[in-house]
Design a protein around this motif. Sequence first.
Motif, PDB file in Angstrom:
ATOM      1  N   SER A  44       8.841 -52.019  45.659  1.00  0.00           N
ATOM      2  CA  SER A  44       9.082 -52.284  44.449  1.00  0.00           C
ATOM      3  C   SER A  44       9.145 -53.962  44.325  1.00  0.00           C
ATOM      4  O   SER A  44       9.433 -54.436  42.873  1.00  0.00           O
ATOM      5  CB  SER A  44      10.223 -51.573  43.910  1.00  0.00           C
ATOM      6  OG  SER A  44      10.135 -50.321  43.537  1.00  0.00           O
ATOM      7  N   HIS A  45       8.840 -54.507  45.132  1.00  0.00           N
ATOM      8  CA  HIS A  45       9.086 -56.173  44.952  1.00  0.00           C
ATOM      9  C   HIS A  45       7.863 -56.913  44.040  1.00  0.00           C
ATOM     10  O   HIS A  45       8.112 -57.924  43.499  1.00  0.00           O
ATOM     11  CB  HIS A  45       9.335 -56.978  46.321  1.00  0.00           C
ATOM     12  CG  HIS A  45      10.723 -56.853  46.733  1.00  0.00           C
ATOM     13  ND1 HIS A  45      11.795 -57.858  46.535  1.00  0.00           N
ATOM     14  CD2 HIS A  45      11.496 -55.998  47.822  1.00  0.00           C
ATOM     15  CE1 HIS A  45      12.766 -57.325  46.874  1.00  0.00           C
ATOM     16  NE2 HIS A  45      12.622 -56.269  47.517  1.00  0.00           N
ATOM     17  N   TYR A  46       6.624 -56.308  44.657  1.00  0.00           N
ATOM     18  CA  TYR A  46       5.539 -56.570  43.711  1.00  0.00           C
ATOM     19  C   TYR A  46       5.096 -55.811  42.723  1.00  0.00           C
ATOM     20  O   TYR A  46       5.476 -54.524  42.577  1.00  0.00           O
ATOM     21  CB  TYR A  46       4.443 -56.586  44.855  1.00  0.00           C
ATOM     22  CG  TYR A  46       4.438 -57.724  45.960  1.00  0.00           C
ATOM     23  CD1 TYR A  46       3.763 -58.922  45.741  1.00  0.00           C
ATOM     24  CD2 TYR A  46       5.038 -57.414  47.151  1.00  0.00           C
ATOM     25  CE1 TYR A  46       3.865 -59.937  46.520  1.00  0.00           C
ATOM     26  CE2 TYR A  46       5.169 -58.459  48.173  1.00  0.00           C
ATOM     27  CZ  TYR A  46       4.450 -59.832  47.631  1.00  0.00           C
ATOM     28  OH  TYR A  46       4.560 -60.732  48.618  1.00  0.00           O
ATOM     29  N   LEU A  47       4.539 -56.469  41.593  1.00  0.00           N
ATOM     30  CA  LEU A  47       3.984 -55.839  40.478  1.00  0.00           C
ATOM     31  C   LEU A  47       2.632 -56.146  40.280  1.00  0.00           C
ATOM     32  O   LEU A  47       2.399 -57.311  40.411  1.00  0.00           O
ATOM     33  CB  LEU A  47       4.779 -56.200  39.404  1.00  0.00           C
ATOM     34  CG  LEU A  47       4.433 -55.409  37.924  1.00  0.00           C
ATOM     35  CD1 LEU A  47       4.579 -53.755  38.055  1.00  0.00           C
ATOM     36  CD2 LEU A  47       5.423 -55.829  36.787  1.00  0.00           C
ATOM     37  N   PHE A  48       1.627 -55.376  40.442  1.00  0.00           N
ATOM     38  CA  PHE A  48       0.191 -55.597  40.399  1.00  0.00           C
ATOM     39  C   PHE A  48      -0.231 -55.140  38.893  1.00  0.00           C
ATOM     40  O   PHE A  48      -0.053 -54.139  38.357  1.00  0.00           O
ATOM     41  CB  PHE A  48      -0.498 -54.893  41.238  1.00  0.00           C
ATOM     42  CG  PHE A  48      -0.010 -55.184  42.709  1.00  0.00           C
ATOM     43  CD1 PHE A  48      -0.367 -56.343  43.366  1.00  0.00           C
ATOM     44  CD2 PHE A  48       0.608 -54.437  43.457  1.00  0.00           C
ATOM     45  CE1 PHE A  48       0.271 -56.717  44.703  1.00  0.00           C
ATOM     46  CE2 PHE A  48       1.095 -54.325  44.754  1.00  0.00           C
ATOM     47  CZ  PHE A  48       0.738 -55.709  45.486  1.00  0.00           C
ATOM     48  N   SER A  49      -1.189 -56.053  38.302  1.00  0.00           N
ATOM     49  CA  SER A  49      -1.691 -55.778  37.216  1.00  0.00           C
ATOM     50  C   SER A  49      -3.288 -56.025  36.920  1.00  0.00           C
ATOM     51  O   SER A  49      -3.578 -56.933  37.718  1.00  0.00           O
ATOM     52  CB  SER A  49      -1.001 -56.401  35.828  1.00  0.00           C
ATOM     53  OG  SER A  49      -0.918 -57.827  35.999  1.00  0.00           O
ATOM     54  N   LEU A  50      -3.995 -55.229  36.272  1.00  0.00           N
ATOM     55  CA  LEU A  50      -5.550 -55.413  36.201  1.00  0.00           C
ATOM     56  C   LEU A  50      -5.807 -55.577  34.652  1.00  0.00           C
ATOM     57  O   LEU A  50      -5.606 -54.476  33.919  1.00  0.00           O
ATOM     58  CB  LEU A  50      -6.105 -54.278  36.901  1.00  0.00           C
ATOM     59  CG  LEU A  50      -7.699 -54.423  37.048  1.00  0.00           C
ATOM     60  CD1 LEU A  50      -8.265 -55.788  37.865  1.00  0.00           C
ATOM     61  CD2 LEU A  50      -8.263 -53.479  37.549  1.00  0.00           C
ATOM     62  N   TYR A  60       5.697 -61.244  41.951  1.00  0.00           N
ATOM     63  CA  TYR A  60       6.858 -60.878  43.143  1.00  0.00           C
ATOM     64  C   TYR A  60       8.121 -61.233  42.399  1.00  0.00           C
ATOM     65  O   TYR A  60       8.371 -62.383  41.845  1.00  0.00           O
ATOM     66  CB  TYR A  60       6.526 -61.699  44.458  1.00  0.00           C
ATOM     67  CG  TYR A  60       7.464 -61.530  45.269  1.00  0.00           C
ATOM     68  CD1 TYR A  60       7.506 -60.365  46.321  1.00  0.00           C
ATOM     69  CD2 TYR A  60       8.593 -62.478  45.916  1.00  0.00           C
ATOM     70  CE1 TYR A  60       8.387 -60.091  47.195  1.00  0.00           C
ATOM     71  CE2 TYR A  60       9.483 -62.183  46.586  1.00  0.00           C
ATOM     72  CZ  TYR A  60       9.460 -60.954  47.417  1.00  0.00           C
ATOM     73  OH  TYR A  60      10.382 -60.862  48.502  1.00  0.00           O
ATOM     74  N   TYR A  61       8.874 -59.961  42.738  1.00  0.00           N
ATOM     75  CA  TYR A  61      10.326 -60.384  42.133  1.00  0.00           C
ATOM     76  C   TYR A  61      11.246 -60.868  43.284  1.00  0.00           C
ATOM     77  O   TYR A  61      11.555 -60.213  44.187  1.00  0.00           O
ATOM     78  CB  TYR A  61      10.909 -59.006  41.540  1.00  0.00           C
ATOM     79  CG  TYR A  61      12.246 -59.168  41.071  1.00  0.00           C
ATOM     80  CD1 TYR A  61      12.327 -59.862  39.628  1.00  0.00           C
ATOM     81  CD2 TYR A  61      13.648 -58.944  41.611  1.00  0.00           C
ATOM     82  CE1 TYR A  61      13.640 -59.907  39.169  1.00  0.00           C
ATOM     83  CE2 TYR A  61      14.727 -59.120  41.055  1.00  0.00           C
ATOM     84  CZ  TYR A  61      14.763 -59.564  39.611  1.00  0.00           C
ATOM     85  OH  TYR A  61      16.035 -59.750  39.288  1.00  0.00           O
ATOM     86  N   GLU A  62      11.759 -62.033  43.051  1.00  0.00           N
ATOM     87  CA  GLU A  62      12.548 -62.464  44.387  1.00  0.00           C
ATOM     88  C   GLU A  62      13.805 -62.769  43.703  1.00  0.00           C
ATOM     89  O   GLU A  62      14.378 -63.441  42.675  1.00  0.00           O
ATOM     90  CB  GLU A  62      12.026 -64.103  44.629  1.00  0.00           C
ATOM     91  CG  GLU A  62      12.745 -64.687  45.804  1.00  0.00           C
ATOM     92  CD  GLU A  62      11.744 -65.912  46.275  1.00  0.00           C
ATOM     93  OE1 GLU A  62      12.578 -66.618  47.379  1.00  0.00           O
ATOM     94  OE2 GLU A  62      11.047 -66.195  45.936  1.00  0.00           O
TER      95      GLU A  62
END
Length: 125
Positions: A44-50, A60-62
Amino acid sequence: LFLATSSKDMTVRLLSVDPMDGFTPVALAEHRSHVRGAFFSADSHYLFSLARSGALVSLYYEETEPAAAADDGSSAARPLYCRPGTWELKAKARCNQPTTQFVTRCAYDAGSKLLAAGFSGGIFM
């Protein structure tokens, strides 16, 4: 439970199904065409979108304050997006399709890290 939505307004919105302390809904605007899909990574740290144009964005949620550094330990028990942090752009890529074809469908499997995209010309990648 968190939900990522995509829409014709060229944004990906992160929402919470239930109200949670420390969470504020977010609109992430990194695309220049309609967003066809948004997907979380396994951690769940990364969110990918197309997007319809074939642009793939990785955000990336840091956490600004790591959970282990919290004084009272309550931060570790809170869900990831309820902890203080920022979204940062990690990568942008494009699908190599003819300019007359657009992304019509997409799906992502977090376990295998596999993204499938369907194009208006009948091609799947």
